[in-house]
Design an enzyme around this catalytic site. Sequence first.
Site, PDB file in Angstrom:
ATOM      1  N   LYS A 166      27.775  23.969  57.623  1.00 22.96           N
ATOM      2  CA  LYS A 166      28.836  23.013  57.993  1.00 22.96           C
ATOM      3  C   LYS A 166      29.379  22.319  56.738  1.00 22.96           C
ATOM      4  O   LYS A 166      28.985  21.196  56.403  1.00 22.96           O
ATOM      5  CB  LYS A 166      28.282  22.005  59.003  1.00 22.96           C
ATOM      6  CG  LYS A 166      29.369  21.243  59.752  1.00 22.96           C
ATOM      7  CD  LYS A 166      28.792  20.565  60.962  1.00 22.96           C
ATOM      8  CE  LYS A 166      29.744  19.590  61.613  1.00 22.96           C
ATOM      9  NZ  LYS A 166      30.962  20.197  62.145  1.00 22.96           N
ATOM     10  N   ARG A 185      20.542  20.317  61.876  1.00 20.90           N
ATOM     11  CA  ARG A 185      21.571  21.196  61.284  1.00 20.90           C
ATOM     12  C   ARG A 185      21.943  20.721  59.883  1.00 20.90           C
ATOM     13  O   ARG A 185      22.187  21.540  58.986  1.00 20.90           O
ATOM     14  CB  ARG A 185      22.801  21.282  62.181  1.00 20.90           C
ATOM     15  CG  ARG A 185      23.816  22.301  61.660  1.00 20.90           C
ATOM     16  CD  ARG A 185      24.962  22.538  62.622  1.00 20.90           C
ATOM     17  NE  ARG A 185      25.709  21.333  62.874  1.00 20.90           N
ATOM     18  CZ  ARG A 185      26.637  21.203  63.823  1.00 20.90           C
ATOM     19  NH1 ARG A 185      26.921  22.229  64.604  1.00 20.90           N
ATOM     20  NH2 ARG A 185      27.270  20.075  63.993  1.00 20.90           N
ATOM     21  N   GLU A 217      35.542  31.682  66.825  1.00 23.75           N
ATOM     22  CA  GLU A 217      35.377  30.352  67.426  1.00 23.75           C
ATOM     23  C   GLU A 217      36.707  29.620  67.359  1.00 23.75           C
ATOM     24  O   GLU A 217      37.696  30.153  66.865  1.00 23.75           O
ATOM     25  CB  GLU A 217      34.271  29.572  66.699  1.00 23.75           C
ATOM     26  CG  GLU A 217      34.508  29.410  65.226  1.00 23.75           C
ATOM     27  CD  GLU A 217      33.331  28.790  64.469  1.00 23.75           C
ATOM     28  OE1 GLU A 217      32.556  28.048  65.073  1.00 23.75           O
ATOM     29  OE2 GLU A 217      33.235  29.062  63.263  1.00 23.75           O
ATOM     30  N   LEU A 236      29.877  28.537  63.449  1.00 22.76           N
ATOM     31  CA  LEU A 236      29.008  27.371  63.350  1.00 22.76           C
ATOM     32  C   LEU A 236      28.107  27.342  64.578  1.00 22.76           C
ATOM     33  O   LEU A 236      28.569  27.585  65.698  1.00 22.76           O
ATOM     34  CB  LEU A 236      29.840  26.085  63.285  1.00 22.76           C
ATOM     35  CG  LEU A 236      28.991  24.850  62.997  1.00 22.76           C
ATOM     36  CD1 LEU A 236      28.547  24.820  61.539  1.00 22.76           C
ATOM     37  CD2 LEU A 236      29.715  23.579  63.354  1.00 22.76           C
ATOM     38  N   TYR A 290      28.625  18.180  56.101  1.00 20.82           N
ATOM     39  CA  TYR A 290      28.882  17.007  56.928  1.00 20.82           C
ATOM     40  C   TYR A 290      28.324  17.198  58.326  1.00 20.82           C
ATOM     41  O   TYR A 290      27.951  18.313  58.712  1.00 20.82           O
ATOM     42  CB  TYR A 290      30.387  16.689  56.976  1.00 20.82           C
ATOM     43  CG  TYR A 290      31.214  17.600  57.868  1.00 20.82           C
ATOM     44  CD1 TYR A 290      31.490  18.914  57.509  1.00 20.82           C
ATOM     45  CD2 TYR A 290      31.723  17.131  59.087  1.00 20.82           C
ATOM     46  CE1 TYR A 290      32.251  19.729  58.328  1.00 20.82           C
ATOM     47  CE2 TYR A 290      32.490  17.940  59.906  1.00 20.82           C
ATOM     48  CZ  TYR A 290      32.750  19.245  59.523  1.00 20.82           C
ATOM     49  OH  TYR A 290      33.498  20.047  60.346  1.00 20.82           O
ATOM     50  N   ARG A 309      34.482  18.507  35.345  1.00 15.21           N
ATOM     51  CA  ARG A 309      34.709  19.658  36.222  1.00 15.21           C
ATOM     52  C   ARG A 309      34.009  20.878  35.632  1.00 15.21           C
ATOM     53  O   ARG A 309      34.253  21.220  34.467  1.00 15.21           O
ATOM     54  CB  ARG A 309      36.205  19.928  36.372  1.00 15.21           C
ATOM     55  CG  ARG A 309      36.528  21.080  37.298  1.00 15.21           C
ATOM     56  CD  ARG A 309      38.036  21.208  37.508  1.00 15.21           C
ATOM     57  NE  ARG A 309      38.335  22.291  38.435  1.00 15.21           N
ATOM     58  CZ  ARG A 309      38.452  23.567  38.073  1.00 15.21           C
ATOM     59  NH1 ARG A 309      38.314  23.931  36.813  1.00 15.21           N
ATOM     60  NH2 ARG A 309      38.713  24.488  38.998  1.00 15.21           N
TER      61      ARG A 309
HETATM   62  N1  PMP Z   1      32.719  25.395  65.295  1.00 17.98           N
HETATM   63  C1  PMP Z   1      33.381  24.737  64.318  1.00 17.98           C
HETATM   64  C2  PMP Z   1      34.163  25.521  63.325  1.00 17.98           C
HETATM   65  C3  PMP Z   1      33.346  23.339  64.264  1.00 17.98           C
HETATM   66  O1  PMP Z   1      34.011  22.686  63.288  1.00 17.98           O
HETATM   67  C4  PMP Z   1      32.625  22.620  65.262  1.00 17.98           C
HETATM   68  C5  PMP Z   1      32.592  21.115  65.259  1.00 17.98           C
HETATM   69  N2  PMP Z   1      32.184  20.586  64.074  1.00 17.98           N
HETATM   70  C6  PMP Z   1      31.952  23.349  66.256  1.00 17.98           C
HETATM   71  C7  PMP Z   1      32.015  24.730  66.241  1.00 17.98           C
HETATM   72  C8  PMP Z   1      31.168  22.654  67.332  1.00 17.98           C
HETATM   73  O2  PMP Z   1      29.964  22.141  66.823  1.00 17.98           O
HETATM   74  P1  PMP Z   1      29.255  20.881  67.510  1.00 17.98           P
HETATM   75  O3  PMP Z   1      29.058  21.221  68.936  1.00 17.98           O
HETATM   76  O4  PMP Z   1      27.983  20.752  66.775  1.00 17.98           O
HETATM   77  O5  PMP Z   1      30.191  19.711  67.334  1.00 17.98           O
END
Ligand code: PMP
Length: 286
Positions: free
Chosen positions: A150, A52, A182, A206, A33, A101
């Site tokens: 993602k 991305r 994070e 991410l 996503y 499934r």
């Molecule tokens: N880390 C994680 C785990 C996230 O879910 C997000 C937001 N989707 C981010 C970092 C920040 O990414 P972005 O700046 O692309 O929104």
Amino acid sequence: MSRTVYLNGTYLPEEEAQVSIFDRGFVMGDAVYEVTCVLDGKLTEFDGHMARLQRSLKELEMVCDITRDEWLEIHRKLIELNGVEEGGVYLQVTRGNAGDRDFHYPPAGTPPTVVLYTQSKPGLVEDPKADKGIKVISVPDLRWHRRDIKTVQLLYASMAKMAAEKEGKDDAWFVEDGYVTEGSSNNCYIVKGGKIITRDLSHDILHGITRGSVLRMAREAQMVIEERPFTIAEAQSADEAFYTSASAFVMPIVEVDGVALGDGKPGKVAKRLREIYIEESRNSAI
Ligand code: PMP
């Protein structure tokens, strides 16, 4: 009011958008996503999010033939149909309807399921939380080890947010091997002696689109950046902290695990970067 959403080539009322019970996204969490922010009815960082998305699809060997220009047209049409001024567009691509499934991927040629919808969120820029700063707790990072992709596997992030809420706090930071990875849905930073410290890019986090832009803008503003992991103790003794994400931009953090940072108020680096980021992403929105 019912939104108009996009599903597999069709624009339709949200109540009518239906996906199979055998969809890989539903059964296996087999989906990626993106969320692109909307300011003044325009898309911010659009090309970063689309790049991305392509990377996530490639890493999972998922095929989706929609081009950048087609994505842009869908995003813009949804913004217009739903009259979004401030908010975001959510985009999800799943490996499609497997017909049953099964752990094996469906046969090549199975069309992906593509869903997009808008979320109207007036007040993103004038968010009172940004004036006060937010409080975070730490939790062990129990997610899988390809956090750079993602995917929609967000259960643990959701649990972490609920754990923070139970403690009357705003968000959670993940900790692995003693170091912060994070935030539950954001990248995080501390500032010490004028230096911005944030974890370096790897499969552990991410690769935030906002992170990339904020670090570029910080460098352009002659700020010093150190990309390396940091601990909770180091964060607690920092002058300030903040996080970045597409819909929160730069958000000051004033407390980590019950310890106030600096004077307990949003720091000047976070405030400055928030201003710069909002202004620049507004100016470059499409
Ligand atoms: N880390 C994680 C785990 C996230 O879910 C997000 C937001 N989707 C981010 C970092 C920040 O990414 P972005 O700046 O692309 O929104």
